[in-house]
Structures are given as C-alpha cells and as structure tokens.
Design a protein around this motif. Structure first.
Motif, PDB file in Angstrom:
ATOM      1  N   GLU A 182       0.933  -0.953   0.040  1.00  0.00           N
ATOM      2  CA  GLU A 182       0.004   0.073  -0.096  1.00  0.00           C
ATOM      3  C   GLU A 182       0.871   1.170   0.026  1.00  0.00           C
ATOM      4  O   GLU A 182       0.541   2.179  -0.754  1.00  0.00           O
ATOM      5  N   ARG A 183       1.868   1.284   0.623  1.00  0.00           N
ATOM      6  CA  ARG A 183       2.657   2.284   0.946  1.00  0.00           C
ATOM      7  C   ARG A 183       3.417   2.740  -0.507  1.00  0.00           C
ATOM      8  O   ARG A 183       3.801   3.929  -0.891  1.00  0.00           O
ATOM      9  N   VAL A 184       4.222   1.695  -0.997  1.00  0.00           N
ATOM     10  CA  VAL A 184       4.855   1.898  -2.254  1.00  0.00           C
ATOM     11  C   VAL A 184       3.853   2.131  -3.277  1.00  0.00           C
ATOM     12  O   VAL A 184       4.234   3.072  -4.290  1.00  0.00           O
ATOM     13  N   VAL A 185       2.659   1.685  -3.591  1.00  0.00           N
ATOM     14  CA  VAL A 185       1.987   2.214  -4.527  1.00  0.00           C
ATOM     15  C   VAL A 185       1.269   3.576  -4.146  1.00  0.00           C
ATOM     16  O   VAL A 185       1.210   4.383  -5.405  1.00  0.00           O
ATOM     17  N   GLY A 186       1.141   4.084  -2.981  1.00  0.00           N
ATOM     18  CA  GLY A 186       0.801   5.178  -2.816  1.00  0.00           C
ATOM     19  C   GLY A 186       2.150   6.150  -3.129  1.00  0.00           C
ATOM     20  O   GLY A 186       1.575   7.339  -3.431  1.00  0.00           O
ATOM     21  N   LEU A 187       3.195   5.779  -2.847  1.00  0.00           N
ATOM     22  CA  LEU A 187       4.452   6.797  -3.206  1.00  0.00           C
ATOM     23  C   LEU A 187       4.291   6.761  -4.809  1.00  0.00           C
ATOM     24  O   LEU A 187       4.706   7.974  -5.331  1.00  0.00           O
ATOM     25  N   ALA A 188       4.057   5.722  -5.381  1.00  0.00           N
ATOM     26  CA  ALA A 188       4.294   5.869  -6.869  1.00  0.00           C
ATOM     27  C   ALA A 188       3.089   6.706  -7.575  1.00  0.00           C
ATOM     28  O   ALA A 188       3.274   7.346  -8.547  1.00  0.00           O
ATOM     29  N   LEU A 189       2.072   6.641  -6.964  1.00  0.00           N
ATOM     30  CA  LEU A 189       0.883   7.569  -7.381  1.00  0.00           C
ATOM     31  C   LEU A 189       1.372   8.982  -7.117  1.00  0.00           C
ATOM     32  O   LEU A 189       0.903   9.990  -7.800  1.00  0.00           O
TER      33      LEU A 189
END
Length: 272
Positions: free
Chosen positions: A60-67
């Motif tokens: 969740e955190r990495v996808v959030g950072l990518a977005l």
C-alpha cells in the motif's frame, strides 16, 4: 530484484552488527517477495491478476508513493507502464530477456491507468486493462528501509545495484560512473539510463525506460542521469523524470545531477 545488494556498516564487529546485517538481508527478501512483478506468488502479481487486493502495508505504501510521484511529475513517472514494458520485451527478469524480445508493433500500449487506494481498508484497485510495475521505486523503498535498520548500529551505506542510501556521521566517498567522486554523509543517489537494460528488436534498439506519453521506450538526448536526493525513493523518481525530460529540462530543474548526453558530453547541474 535482479541486482547485487551491498551493505557497508561502520561498527564494532559483534552479534549486534551481524544481527542488523541479517535483518537487512531478510528485509530485502521480504520486500522482493511482495513487490516483484516477476514472481507469480507476490502480492503485486496477485494485484495485477485480480485487479484488486487487500494490500499489506508495504505494498500500500509503495503504490501510494508511486501515485504521489505520478501526480507530482504530471504523469511522467507512472506505475502503470507494466503493459508497455511487456510489449517492448521486458516481460521477465532482465537476465532472461532474449534478443528480438517484444512485439513488432508497440502501438496501443497505453499508460496512465486509474489506481485507487482505500485508506481505511488498504484495498488497492486498478482500472481494468492496466497493470502495475514497481521496479525502480520498489528498489529505492527497500534501500531506504535497509538504511533505517542499519543506522541504529552506526554509519552505513546500502547499494542496491546503483541505488545508494547513506546515513550516519561519516562521509562516504562514492564514485559515479563517468563523473566525480561524491562525498555523502546522509542522502541517496539513483541512476536512470538506457545503456544497461537494453536489447534489440530487429533494427530497433529498445530499453526499459518507458515514456508514459507514448507507451514506448523514451527517446531523449540523454544516455544516463544520476541524481542526489534526500531518499532513494526521491532519487529514483527524479532520475527517471529528468531522463525523460532531456538535457535542457534536466539542467534547468535545479536538481543535483550528472547528465551524460548522447553526444558524449557530461554535465554537472543543480549545484552538484
């Protein structure tokens, strides 16, 4: 993660230091098992297959950072380049990519798919027809996590295939390919370029840095960009963004970087 991981720790040898090094190795293995698009049992692969997942916190955190990076760069950094990468030929771990890999035509490999995260449940959903790749930013995230673990024991450096993170009160000399030796006490370095992960398809040379605007390997007047930033995640995002923007835009961005141009020139910019 398709690369060699190097850990340097300036501390008295003993069980505490050895335990920290083992913990970092385990953390890299844990994050790779979660974030790799090449491992069919990873949570990212499950998300790509099913279109949604109740994600573990790190995914969740990495996808959030990518977005966040996609929004901050006006779409130039985009985690939904998966299908464009696969169509270009990078559909497996790079050492397994064969000559002539990829489709004859790269038309129709769209990017910019909608991705939503429910902050209350951690559920991630992808727009049908799109898939996610977290290669570079995932490696940067792992390097940042590793440096947090090691820094408790003393000054340290993590090198994840050229994505470096440094912490502590000791300056580390870091040689940059085609550039100077930098001295870092805290921060990170990342490089994006088309001279390492590239292959040929017929008369066309292809590489892994996709321009989301075209869905094709980026065409730019830069060979490689090396960036210095506060974290490895930030450095990875900036390196790719500057590479796609080309020499003039990269030089004007004010980001500490080394630019290697297609005509052989090398430029230090952003006060580096």
């Amino acid at each position: 993660m398709g690369t060699t991981i190097e850990l340097l720790l300036d501390a008295e040898d003993g069980e505490q230091a050895q335990s920290a090094l083992r913990a970092v190795e385990e953390e890299f293995e844990r994050l790779e098992a979660m974030l790799s698009r090449f491992r069919p049992d990873s949570e990212l692969s499950r998300l790509n297959r099913d279109g949604q997942i109740l994600a573990p916190p790190d995914l969740e955190r990495v996808v959030g950072l990518a977005l966040e990076a996609r929004e901050q760069t006006a779409g130039r950094f985009d985690p939904t380049v998966y299908d464009a990468l696969a169509r270009a030929g990078y559909d497996r771990s790079f050492e397994q990519v064969e000559p002539e890999a990829g489709d004859d035509s790269l038309e129709g490999a769209s990017c910019g798919g909608r991705v939503t995260i429910d902050p209350e449940t951690g559920r991630i959903e992808i727009e049908p027809g799109f898939h996610i790749d977290l290669g570079g930013i995932g490696k940067g995230y792992a390097a940042d996590r590793a440096i947090e673990i090691l820094a408790v024991q003393g000054p340290c450096l993590v090198n994840a295939g050229g994505d470096l993170a440094v912490r502590g009160d000791k300056p580390w000399p870091i040689g940059v390919e085609d550039g100077p030796t930098l001295e870092l006490t805290r921060g990170a370095i990342a490089t994006s370029g088309r001279d390492r992960r590239h292959w040929r398809h017929g008369a066309e040379e292809r590489h892994h840095l996709i321009d989301p605007a075209t869905g094709r390997p980026a065409e730019t007047d830069l060979i490689r960009v090396t960036v210095v930033a506060p974290s490895a995640v930030e450095a990875d995002v900036l390196a790719k963004t500057l590479f796609l923007g080309g020499e003039r835009e990269a030089a004007a961005a004010g980001v500490p970087a080394l630019l290697v141009c297609t005509d052989g020139r090398k430029r230090l910019v952003g006060g580096l």
